[in-house]
Design a protein around this motif. Structure first.
Motif, PDB file in Angstrom:
ATOM      1  N   TYR A  99     -50.233   8.704  65.080  1.00  0.00           N
ATOM      2  CA  TYR A  99     -50.843   7.693  65.948  1.00  0.00           C
ATOM      3  C   TYR A  99     -51.295   6.465  65.175  1.00  0.00           C
ATOM      4  O   TYR A  99     -51.088   5.330  65.617  1.00  0.00           O
ATOM      5  CB  TYR A  99     -52.034   8.309  66.688  1.00  0.00           C
ATOM      6  CG  TYR A  99     -52.548   7.432  67.808  1.00  0.00           C
ATOM      7  CD1 TYR A  99     -51.889   7.395  69.034  1.00  0.00           C
ATOM      8  CD2 TYR A  99     -53.676   6.638  67.642  1.00  0.00           C
ATOM      9  CE1 TYR A  99     -52.355   6.593  70.065  1.00  0.00           C
ATOM     10  CE2 TYR A  99     -54.143   5.839  68.666  1.00  0.00           C
ATOM     11  CZ  TYR A  99     -53.477   5.815  69.872  1.00  0.00           C
ATOM     12  OH  TYR A  99     -53.929   5.014  70.893  1.00  0.00           O
ATOM     13  N   GLN A 100     -51.900   6.673  64.017  1.00  0.00           N
ATOM     14  CA  GLN A 100     -52.322   5.519  63.230  1.00  0.00           C
ATOM     15  C   GLN A 100     -51.113   4.697  62.806  1.00  0.00           C
ATOM     16  O   GLN A 100     -51.144   3.460  62.848  1.00  0.00           O
ATOM     17  CB  GLN A 100     -53.120   5.970  62.011  1.00  0.00           C
ATOM     18  CG  GLN A 100     -53.745   4.811  61.232  1.00  0.00           C
ATOM     19  CD  GLN A 100     -54.631   5.282  60.102  1.00  0.00           C
ATOM     20  OE1 GLN A 100     -54.643   6.470  59.748  1.00  0.00           O
ATOM     21  NE2 GLN A 100     -55.392   4.377  59.511  1.00  0.00           N
ATOM     22  N   GLN A 101     -50.032   5.365  62.398  1.00  0.00           N
ATOM     23  CA  GLN A 101     -48.811   4.653  62.046  1.00  0.00           C
ATOM     24  C   GLN A 101     -48.286   3.843  63.219  1.00  0.00           C
ATOM     25  O   GLN A 101     -47.842   2.696  63.047  1.00  0.00           O
ATOM     26  CB  GLN A 101     -47.749   5.648  61.586  1.00  0.00           C
ATOM     27  CG  GLN A 101     -46.389   5.032  61.316  1.00  0.00           C
ATOM     28  CD  GLN A 101     -45.399   6.059  60.813  1.00  0.00           C
ATOM     29  OE1 GLN A 101     -45.401   6.382  59.632  1.00  0.00           O
ATOM     30  NE2 GLN A 101     -44.564   6.589  61.698  1.00  0.00           N
ATOM     31  N   LEU A 102     -48.330   4.410  64.424  1.00  0.00           N
ATOM     32  CA  LEU A 102     -47.876   3.694  65.617  1.00  0.00           C
ATOM     33  C   LEU A 102     -48.639   2.391  65.794  1.00  0.00           C
ATOM     34  O   LEU A 102     -48.045   1.330  66.033  1.00  0.00           O
ATOM     35  CB  LEU A 102     -48.047   4.593  66.842  1.00  0.00           C
ATOM     36  CG  LEU A 102     -47.799   3.966  68.206  1.00  0.00           C
ATOM     37  CD1 LEU A 102     -46.337   3.551  68.367  1.00  0.00           C
ATOM     38  CD2 LEU A 102     -48.191   4.950  69.324  1.00  0.00           C
ATOM     39  N   LEU A 103     -49.980   2.435  65.664  1.00  0.00           N
ATOM     40  CA  LEU A 103     -50.782   1.221  65.811  1.00  0.00           C
ATOM     41  C   LEU A 103     -50.529   0.244  64.673  1.00  0.00           C
ATOM     42  O   LEU A 103     -50.534  -0.985  64.885  1.00  0.00           O
ATOM     43  CB  LEU A 103     -52.259   1.579  65.898  1.00  0.00           C
ATOM     44  CG  LEU A 103     -52.807   1.758  67.319  1.00  0.00           C
ATOM     45  CD1 LEU A 103     -52.050   2.841  68.070  1.00  0.00           C
ATOM     46  CD2 LEU A 103     -54.304   2.060  67.303  1.00  0.00           C
TER      47      LEU A 103
END
Length: 288
Positions: A156-160
């Motif tokens: 999720y952090q990578q997505l953002l």
């Protein structure tokens, strides 16, 4: 090496030639970047891309820039032939297989340095990681030139971080997210799950339950501090080490106060079983 019957490109020129023919036919192009060792989570992104775009490119590249010294770059699973067969079955139109020499030739010197959603959480444990991810994704976007790119919510952090990258550098790419793929017991699918022995695999399945309870407590009106303390205590009972168990703003990953949540929230965790590191996350909504 994969056979000629499976459509693939190993050079930037071959990749661009194929994509150019699609552009000439006014076809849209979707892109799924991977590091290989493909599982159904990756393939679900390919299927999502196929539903959204006329043609789909999937890259397989184990990016050395997102591994620090002592991490598992050399041991990272590489299963090219099975991966290619899976992508062919999923109707991927082209597999892109760049080498480290293509991505980072002699004299290469450009590297991105990020802030914003790239601060904290994963970056606190792996400070090199998102700069390496952003650098390779920026290069891949320039090489493939897709209309849409697809990333899983498990990271999720990578997505953002990627969404911020696209915004900051004006890439003409729409970023779409796919839901986290899970095993029967709820464990988030990951290429590194193959490292787990039988006992570790049984314990690994509890991570999603801990996060599910954490998210449910927040949505029921428990405070961030209380629900986080409970989740952290449970994680410490199950896992060999806990890097973090936190609740953050879902849109920015900004830290929250200690009280009841008043915005869309994401609960995130990273834990360790032996030498294997697991990450997962879930959504939480403010109490109604």
């Amino acid at each position: 090496m994969i056979t000629q019957q499976i459509p693939h490109a190993t050079t930037i020129s071959a990749l661009r030639t194929r994509v150019r023919t699609w552009r000439d036919d006014r076809l849209s192009v979707g892109f799924v970047p991977t590091m290989g060792a493909l599982h159904d989570g990756h393939l679900s992104l390919v299927r999502l891309a196929k539903a959204q775009c006329d043609r789909v490119v999937t890259s397989i590249f184990v990016n050395p820039k997102q591994f620090a010294a002592g991490e598992d770059l050399d041991a990272y699973p590489r299963t090219l032939i099975p991966d290619a067969e899976k992508l062919t079955d999923a109707k991927c139109d082209l597999i892109y297989l760049p080498t480290p020499e293509i991505m980072y030739p002699d004299g290469y010197s450009a590297n991105l340095v990020l802030k914003g959603p790239a601060i904290g959480l994963e970056a606190a444990v792996r400070p090199h990681f998102f700069d390496g991810v952003a650098t390779v994704v920026a290069k891949l976007f320039n090489q493939v030139r897709p209309d849409m790119a697809f990333f899983g919510e498990k990271d999720y952090q990578q997505l953002l971080v990627i969404r911020q990258l696209v915004k900051d550098l004006d890439f003409p790419v729409e970023i779409l997210a796919g839901e986290t793929g899970r095993d029967k017991d709820g464990l988030a699918l990951s290429s590194r799950n193959v490292y787990l022995d039988a006992d570790q695999r049984a314990r690994a399945g509890q991570l999603n339950l801990i996060l599910k309870d954490f998210a449910a407590a927040l949505s029921a009106g428990s405070t961030v501090s209380a629900s986080q303390a409970t989740a952290l205590a449970k994680a410490n009972e199950v896992f060999d080490a806990v890097d973090y168990v936190e609740a953050r703003c879902a849109t920015s990953l900004a830290e929250l106060g200690d009280g009841v949540i008043d915005r869309r929230t994401r609960v995130l965790a990273a834990v360790r079983l032996g030498s294997t590191r697991l990450i997962d996350n879930m959504a939480a909504k403010p109490p109604s």
